[in-house]
Design an enzyme around this catalytic site. Structure first.
Site, PDB file in Angstrom:
ATOM      1  N   ASP A 451       0.819  -1.221   0.000  1.00  0.00           N
ATOM      2  CA  ASP A 451       0.000   0.000   0.000  1.00  0.00           C
ATOM      3  C   ASP A 451       0.847   1.262   0.000  1.00  0.00           C
ATOM      4  OD1 ASP A 451       0.786  -0.383   2.615  1.00  0.00           O
ATOM      5  OD2 ASP A 451      -1.209  -0.268   3.486  1.00  0.00           O
TER       6      ASP A 451
HETATM    7  C1  LAN Z   1       3.487  -1.156  10.245  1.00  0.00           C
HETATM    8  C2  LAN Z   1       3.283   0.285  10.031  1.00  0.00           C
HETATM    9  C3  LAN Z   1       2.692   0.670   8.716  1.00  0.00           C
HETATM   10  C4  LAN Z   1       1.748  -0.386   8.177  1.00  0.00           C
HETATM   11  C5  LAN Z   1       0.811   0.128   7.062  1.00  0.00           C
HETATM   12  C6  LAN Z   1       1.529   0.746   5.883  1.00  0.00           C
HETATM   13  C7  LAN Z   1      -0.117   1.205   7.633  1.00  0.00           C
HETATM   14  C8  LAN Z   1      -0.035  -1.052   6.607  1.00  0.00           C
HETATM   15  O1  LAN Z   1      -1.024  -0.624   5.713  1.00  0.00           O
HETATM   16  C9  LAN Z   1       0.823  -2.196   6.127  1.00  0.00           C
HETATM   17  C10 LAN Z   1       1.719  -2.708   7.259  1.00  0.00           C
HETATM   18  C11 LAN Z   1       2.616  -1.640   7.893  1.00  0.00           C
HETATM   19  C12 LAN Z   1       3.783  -1.398   6.985  1.00  0.00           C
HETATM   20  C13 LAN Z   1       3.190  -2.085   9.244  1.00  0.00           C
HETATM   21  C14 LAN Z   1       3.540  -3.509   9.477  1.00  0.00           C
HETATM   22  C15 LAN Z   1       3.921  -3.911  10.906  1.00  0.00           C
HETATM   23  C16 LAN Z   1       4.710  -2.844  11.639  1.00  0.00           C
HETATM   24  C17 LAN Z   1       6.007  -2.599  10.903  1.00  0.00           C
HETATM   25  C18 LAN Z   1       3.844  -1.579  11.648  1.00  0.00           C
HETATM   26  C19 LAN Z   1       2.513  -1.735  12.343  1.00  0.00           C
HETATM   27  C20 LAN Z   1       4.662  -0.676  12.553  1.00  0.00           C
HETATM   28  C21 LAN Z   1       5.275  -1.614  13.618  1.00  0.00           C
HETATM   29  C22 LAN Z   1       5.032  -3.057  13.134  1.00  0.00           C
HETATM   30  C23 LAN Z   1       6.202  -4.014  13.513  1.00  0.00           C
HETATM   31  C24 LAN Z   1       5.876  -5.404  13.105  1.00  0.00           C
HETATM   32  C25 LAN Z   1       6.490  -3.943  15.005  1.00  0.00           C
HETATM   33  C26 LAN Z   1       7.313  -5.065  15.563  1.00  0.00           C
HETATM   34  C27 LAN Z   1       6.471  -6.098  16.188  1.00  0.00           C
HETATM   35  C28 LAN Z   1       6.263  -7.367  15.766  1.00  0.00           C
HETATM   36  C29 LAN Z   1       5.066  -8.109  16.188  1.00  0.00           C
HETATM   37  C30 LAN Z   1       7.183  -8.087  14.859  1.00  0.00           C
END
Ligand code: LAN
Length: 729
Positions: A451
C-alpha cells in the site's frame, strides 16, 4: 502535568536537543552542550515535538467559521511540522512498549554506553507511560499492565540506572510479582531475559537456525513467513542456539533477585518446566498442541546438537543476516530484529567487526524524542506514508492551488522521488524484486510495502498532473512508475481464499496453517502474510490513478487486476456492511479505505447496495455530538467498540467514507463537519485524542500526523459537495 514532573524526575534541557535529518529521511537526535546549543537555533518542528514553550505556531484566528478557513489554518500549522530540507514530517511514532529493551540489551551486551542525554529521557518516557494505578506496563502504552510489559519496563529502568528502592521501581515490582513474576513471560520476554542473563536458556522454547537450511519447497521454510517474523527469528536463531548472554555483573545479580517472586530463587527455578508458563493476562493467543510437540522435539535436538552442526548453522544463517544488513543499509526491517541482529553480529564478529560496527551505528535511527521522553519506535519513522498522504490531501483539498502551500507538496514529492527503491536485494536473501517500489519509512530500510507503494505512486501522479508543479514532472521518469506498477500487479494474491487481495509486504507465500506454529503468544497473525482489505484498497487506488494517467499501459491486465481486487473487497465486507481494519482503529479506518477504493471504480451510494450498507453502518455509529469514536478494543474482539468521546481522526475517517461515495445524509455529515471544525484550535492545531493505529490485533501505535491530515481531507471533500458556507450552530 506529566507524571515524571509530579514526582520530580530529572530531565534534560529540551532546548538543547537537535534532530538531524538526512535527505533520505534518516532521523537521529543529539543532545548538545550548552555552548553548542546557543550557536545553532532549534528548528520549529523540534520546538513543537518537545513542547519547549517557544514554538511559533500560526497566528490564532478565532473568527474562522468556514471549512476552507479551517483547512487553510490547519495546513498552515501542519506545514510547520515539515523539515524543509528533506520534506518529511518527523514524529514520535510510539505505542509498543517492548522495543526499548532490545536497544538497551544490545548496548549492554556490546558494553557500549548510550549517547548523552538518552538515559535520562528514556527513563522519563517509561515512567510517564507507566500505568497510573498499578505502575506497571502493558503491550502498548494504553494497555492494562501485563507480565511482558511490566518485566521489560522494570528491567529497562534498572538498566538505565534507576535504583531498586526508587518508589517507581518498588511499585512496578509489586505489580510484576502480582502478575506471577518474570518467569511468566511470553516467548519474546523469555528470550530477552535469557540474553540479559537473568533467566536460563533451558526455559525458552527453541527457534533453531536449522529451519533456514530446510529446502525452500517446504511450506515451513522461514523464507515464506511474514517478513517481520522471519527477520526476528533469523538473528534469534543464532542468539539462542549459541546461548548468548550478557556477562554477569552486579546489576544482573540484583535483577535475578528482584524480578522473581520473593519465595523463588533464580538458581532453583525449574526452567524447563516454565517454557510454556505464561501469565494469563498476557496470553492473547495461547500456542497449540502441535507447537508444544514441535518444541519438545526441537529442544531434545538442541541438547544433542553437535558442535560442527552449530558452527555450520551459525555460518549459514549469519550469511543470510549479512545479506539482510546489506539490503537495508544495516537497519534490518525494524527495531526488534535490529537489536537481535546487533547482538548476533557482536557474537560472530566482535565489537571490531565490520558488520557489527555498521549495524551498531544504526541503533539510534529508531529512537525518537518527544515531550514525554525518548522511546524506540515501531519503525525508523513513517516518512513515505506521511509524505504520500500530505501530497494527496493538499491537492485534493485545493491547498495546492495556493502558492503558500505549494512548497510543502514539492518537498514531500521530492522526498518520494528520492526514496523510490533503485537497487535489488542480494541473491539468496529470500526477498523479492523491489526496484520501483516504496516502503513505509525510508529507502534505506528497503522493504517494499504494497500500500505504501500504491499511495506513493498515486501521489506522484497527482503532482505530475497538476499544472502548478509542471516544472517537477521530470523529477521522475514514466519508466520508474511502470516499474512500480509491475510489482504491484505481481503482488496480487491468487490463492483460493484470498483471491484478488493484497497482503502487506509480499504475496502470500505459505498457508495460514503455519499460524499453528506461532510461538509469540502475544500477537496473532504474524507467521505468514494475510490478505488485508486496506492494502487491497490502496492498491486499487494506485492502479486506478495510474490507469487514468497511462491508459495505454497494459490496460487489460490492469482492468482484470482491479476487477479481482474489487471482488475481493466486496467479498470481505461483513454482513453488517463494515470492514475490519488491521492497521488502523479499526472498522472506521477500513471503511474509509474501502469506500474510497470502491468509488475509484465508480461505485457509489446510488448504484451499489454494498456502498449503501456501508454508509448505514457508519451512520449508525455517529455519536450524539455529531462525531465518531472507535476504541482499539474492537481490534481484539473483532467488533465495533466505541471509545469514550468523539475524536477528530475517527470523525474524519467516517466523513471521508460518507462523502467519497455521495451519501445523501447532508444533515449527519454537516454535524460531523461542525464537530471537526470545533475541535480545531484557533491556531490550526488538532490535539491528540486517542491511539489511531494498531497491528497484529493487539498492539496500539500512534500516527501523530493523522490528526492534521485527515481533517483537511474531510473538510476538502465537504466543500466539493456542499460548498464553503459558514457552519454555525
Ligand atoms: C506497520 C506500520 C505501517 C503499516 C501500514 C503501511 C499502515 C499497513 O497498511 C501495512 C503494514 C505496515 C507497513 C506495518 C507492518 C507492521 C509494523 C512494521 C507496523 C505496524 C509498525 C510496527 C510493526 C512491527 C511489526 C512492530 C514489531 C512487532 C512485531 C510483532 C514483529
Amino acid at each position: 502535568m506529566l507524571y515524571s514532573e509530579e514526582i520530580g524526575l530529572e530531565r534534560t534541557d529540551p532546548k538543547r536537543w537537535r534532530l538531524h535529518i538526512t535527505p533520505l529521511g534518516r532521523t537521529t537526535w543529539e543532545y548538545l552542550s550548552k555552548e553548542d546549543s546557543e550557536k545553532s537555533p532549534q528548528s520549529e518542528y523540534v520546538k513543537y515535538l518537545l513542547e519547549t514553550g517557544d514554538f511559533n505556531g500560526p497566528k490564532p484566528d478565532p473568527t474562522i467559521n468556514t471549512p476552507l478557513g479551517k483547512i487553510k489554518k490547519g495546513a498552515e500549522f501542519f506545514q510547520l511540522l515539515q523539515d524543509p530540507d528533506s520534506g518529511i514530517f518527523p514524529n514520535q511514532y510510539k505505542g509498543p512498549t517492548f522495543l526499548t529493551i532490545g536497544y538497551l540489551i544490545a548496548h549492554y551486551y556490546a558494553k557500549i554506553e548510550l549517547p548523552d542525554g538518552y538515559k535520562t529521557e528514556l527513563i522519563r518516557f517509561i515512567v510517564n507511560n507507566s500505568h497510573p494505578v498499578d505502575g506497571g506496563w502493558g503491550l502498548h502504552t494504553e494497555d492494562k499492565s501485563t507480565c511482558f510489559g511490566t518485566t521489560l519496563g522494570y528491567i529497562a529502568l534498572r538498566m538505565l540506572g534507576m535504583p531498586a528502592d526508587h518508589p517507581v521501581c518498588v511499585k512496578a515490582r509489586k505489580t510484576l510479582h502480582s502478575l506471577g513474576g518474570a518467569r511468566k513471560n511470553p516467548h519474546w520476554g523469555k528470550i530477552w531475559l535469557a540474553v540479559l542473563n537473568v533467566y536460563k536458556w533451558e526455559g525458552v522454547n527453541p527457534a533453531p537456525p536449522e529451519l533456514w537450511a530446510m529446502p525452500y519447497a517446504l511450506p515451513l521454510h522461514p523464507g515464506r513467513w511474514w517478513v517481520h517474523t522471519r527477520a526476528i527469528y533469523l538473528p534469534v536463531g543464532i542468539v539462542q542456539a549459541n546461548r548468548i548472554q550478557c556477562e554477569e555483573d552486579d546489576l544482573i545479580r540484583q535483577l535475578r533477585t528482584e524480578i522473581y517472586l520473593p519465595n523463588e530463587s533464580y538458581d532453583t527455578i525449574d526452567y524447563e518446566n516454565n517454557r510454556n508458563n505464561v501469565c494469563g493476562v498476557d496470553l492473547y493467543y495461547p500456542h497449540t498442541k502441535i507447537l508444544d510437540v514441535a518444541n519438545y522435539f526441537m529442544s531434545i535436538y538442541e541438547k544433542h546438537r553437535p558442535k560442527w552442526m552449530l558452527n555450520r548453522m551459525n555460518k549459514y544463517s549469519y550469511d543470510i543476516l549479512v545479506k539482510e544488513f546489506e539490503n537495508t543499509e544495516y537497519l534490518t526491517i525494524a527495531p526488534v530484529s535490529h537489536a537481535f541482529a546487533v547482538i548476533a553480529a557482536c557474537f560472530m564478529e566482535g565489537t571490531e567487526g565490520k558488520n557489527f560496527k555498521k549495524a551498531f551505528a544504526r541503533a539510534n535511527d529508531s529512537v525518537f524524542h518527544g515531550n514525554q521522553g525518548m522511546v524506540v519506535m515501531g519503525t525508523n519513522g513513517s516518512q513515505t506514508w506521511d509524505a504520500a498522504f500530505t501530497i494527496q490531501i493538499f491537492i485534493s483539498s485545493g491547498l495546492a492551488e495556493l502558492p503558500q502551500f505549494q512548497k510543502t507538496v514539492e518537498r514531500a514529492y521530492l522526498y518520494l522521488v528520492r526514496n523510490q527503491f533503485d537497487t535489488e536485494c542480494r541473491e539468496g536473501s529470500f526477498r523479492e524484486k523491489r526496484i520501483g517500489t516504496w516502503g513505509f519509512s525510508t529507502k534505506e530500510q528497503g522493504y517494499t510495502v504494497s500500500d505504501c507503494t500504491s499511495e506513493a505512486l498515486k501521489s506522484i501522479i497527482m503532482v505530475r498532473e497538476h499544472p502548478a508543479f509542471s516544472h517537477l514532472r521530470d523529477a521522475i521518469k514514466d519508466e520508474s512508475l511502470y516499474d512500480a506498477v509491475e510489482i504491484i500487479l505481481g503482488l496480487q494474491n491468487v490463492g483460493s481464499f484470498e483471491y484478488g487481495s493484497f497482503a502487506s509486504y509480499e504475496k502470500i507465500k505459505a498457508t495460514t496453517l503455519l499460524e499453528h506454529l506461532n510461538p509469540a503468544e502475544v500477537f496473532n497473525n504474524i507467521m505468514v502474510e494475510y490478505p488485508y482489505v486496506e492494502c487491497t484498497d490502496s492498491s486499487v487506488l494506485g492502479l486506478t490513478y495510474f490507469h487514468h494517467a497511462y491508459p495505454h499501459y497494459k490496460p487489460a491486465k490492469i482492468e482484470k487486476t482491479l476487477q479481482d481486487a474489487i471482488d475481493y473487497i466486496l467479498g470481505a465486507q461483513d454482513e453488517d456492511g463494515s470492514w475490519y481494519g488491521s492497521w488502523g482503529v479499526c472498522y472506521t479506518y477500513a471503511m474509509m479505505f474501502a469506500l474510497e477504493a470502491l468509488n475509484s471504480v465508480d461505485l457509489d451510494y446510488l448504484n451499489s447496495s454494498a456502498v449503501r450498507k456501508a454508509c448505514d453502518f457508519i451512520l449508525s455509529k455517529q455519536l450524539p455530538d455529531g462525531g465518531w469514536s472507535e476504541s482499539m478494543k474492537g481490534c481484539e474482539t473483532h467488533s465495533y467498540v466505541n471509545a469514550e468521546a468523539s475524536q477528530a481522526v475517527q470523525t474524519s475517517w467516517s466523513l471521508i467514507a460518507l462523502l467519497m461515495v455521495g451519501c445523501p445524509d447532508h444533515k449527519a455529515i454537516k454535524r460531523g463537519i461542525k464537530l471537526l471544525m470545533d475541535k480545531q484550535a484557533p491556531n490550526g492545531q488538532w490535539s491528540y485524542e486517542g491511539v489511531e493505529g494498531q497491528f497484529n490485533h493487539s498492539c496500539g501505535i500512534e500516527y501523530p500526523n493523522y490528526r492534521y491530515l485527515f481533517p483537511l481531507k474531510a473538510l476538502g471533500l465537504y466543500i466539493k459537495h456542499y460548498g464553503d458556507e459558514p457552519i454555525e450552530n
